[in-house]
Design an enzyme around this catalytic site. Structure first.
Site, PDB file in Angstrom:
ATOM      1  N   THR A  52       0.802  -1.599   0.564  1.00  0.00           N
ATOM      2  CA  THR A  52      -0.221  -0.699   0.010  1.00  0.00           C
ATOM      3  C   THR A  52       1.037   1.313   0.279  1.00  0.00           C
ATOM      4  O   THR A  52       0.976   2.308  -0.538  1.00  0.00           O
ATOM      5  CB  THR A  52      -1.011  -0.189   0.895  1.00  0.00           C
ATOM      6  OG1 THR A  52      -1.652  -0.893   0.928  1.00  0.00           O
ATOM      7  CG2 THR A  52      -2.322   0.753   0.990  1.00  0.00           C
ATOM      8  N   LYS A  80       5.643  10.422  20.417  1.00  0.00           N
ATOM      9  CA  LYS A  80       5.637  11.330  21.560  1.00  0.00           C
ATOM     10  C   LYS A  80       4.767  11.619  22.432  1.00  0.00           C
ATOM     11  O   LYS A  80       4.707  12.658  23.331  1.00  0.00           O
ATOM     12  CB  LYS A  80       6.685  12.685  21.287  1.00  0.00           C
ATOM     13  CG  LYS A  80       8.448  12.092  20.807  1.00  0.00           C
ATOM     14  CD  LYS A  80       8.938  13.889  20.800  1.00  0.00           C
ATOM     15  CE  LYS A  80      10.066  13.894  19.925  1.00  0.00           C
ATOM     16  NZ  LYS A  80       9.862  14.744  18.636  1.00  0.00           N
TER      17      LYS A  80
END
Ligand code: NCD
Length: 312
Positions: A52, A80
């Protein structure tokens, strides 16, 4: 501005236009070689992918555009703690269109709500995979010459397989489609899909043995058992080799039955079947590039000019 979250976001007529465009791209790639010059595609993949992501990148590159992105959540600010909504706001400043894959169902939809560029769902958890469905439909239309009046067997992990869910959703809009769902009890197609089929009066059967239905199939859509969506390893190990399509089983199939598979394959199709002229899964991957090229042009509203140039 349009996004692509589900194959149903396009009407049948719009899909036909995309498939016609993909066919033209296949025949005359040179006409489209600069169509997206100056445009940037961002591929934001929070889950693994080969076909993909790379077919999107190949599609944009073949259109003369450029590609940025990440192929792993760990290398993006998701690690994060950044939200998908914030990330897409940033990506909207850097790119003209975005293909997003995410392990959470609905994440690309959340992104689309905050995005100022078209967002394409490149697979969200066990939910949908609309560009694989465009690939599948283009393959069927190109190799069978029609998208109606056939019996399709979907085999393997019908519970977690998002390509299966999207393909069924898309096919119910065509007439004369009969579904044969072939899976172990634990991996049956979800109830919301069979409820929808009942409501619409679309014929389907659920069986366990592939051999029992093989002679009736015009198309066989094989799928891999989706290891990453299992809650425990033991269940996966028990079910992973439930189906293995081999030469012996292919003797039961019609002479013109097509075998499709979104890939990656694990063990569910033995390599000896690759030489069978009915094996269409590698061709299918090639159609995935043409259809993604057509999709990018459509969502960016770029029309090829008659003399071969392009305009936005
Ligand atoms: C599929 C997927 O990611 O859902 N792969 C693909 O995009 N061609 C099928 C799978 O992973 O089994």
């Amino acid at each position: 501005m349009r996004h692509l979250m589900s194959p149903l976001d396009f009407t049948k007529e719009e899909l036909d236009k995309i498939f016609d465009l993909a066919g033209d791209i296949e025949r005359h790639p040179e006409k489209y070689a600069h169509a997206c010059s100056g445009k940037i595609l961002a591929t934001c993949f929070y889950e693994p992918s080969t076909r993909t992501r790379l077919s999107f990148e190949s599609a944009m590159t073949r259109l003369g555009g450029q590609v940025i992105g990440f192929s792993d959540a760990a290398s993006s600010s998701a690690s994060k703690g950044e939200s998908v909504s914030d990330t897409i706001r940033i990506i909207s400043c850097y790119a003209d269109i975005c293909a997003m894959r995410h392990p959470k169902e609905g994440a690309p939809m959340v992104a689309a709500e905050k995005s100022t560029i078209p967002v394409i769902n490149a697979g969200d958890g066990g939910h949908q995979h609309p560009t694989q469905t465009l690939t599948d439909l283009l393959t069927i239309r190109s190799l069978k010459g029609r998208l109606n009046d056939f019996t399709i067997g979907l085999c393997g992990d019908l519970k977690f397989g998002r390509t299966v869910h999207s393909l069924i959703n898309a096919l119910v809009r065509y007439s004369g489609i009969r579904f044969l769902f072939i899976s172990p009890e634990e991996l049956k197609v979800p109830d919301y899909i069979t409820d929808m089929l009942k409501e619409r009066g679309i014929p389907y059967e659920e069986v366990i043995r592939l051999e029992d239905v093989m002679p009736r199939l015009d198309l066989l859509y094989m799928t891999r058992v989706q290891k990453e969506r299992f809650f425990n390893e033991e269940d996966y190990v028990r079910l992973k080799d439930f189906y293995i399509l081999n030469e012996e089983k292919m003797k039961l199939a019609k002479e013109d039955m097509l075998i499709l598979h979104p890939l990656p394959r694990v063990n569910e199709i033995s390599v000896e079947v690759d030489e069978d002229p009915r094996a269409a899964y590698f061709k299918q991957a090639q159609y995935g590039v043409y259809v993604r090229m057509a999709l990018i042009l459509t969502l960016l509203n770029i029309q090829p000019l008659p003399e071969g140039g392009t305009s936005c």
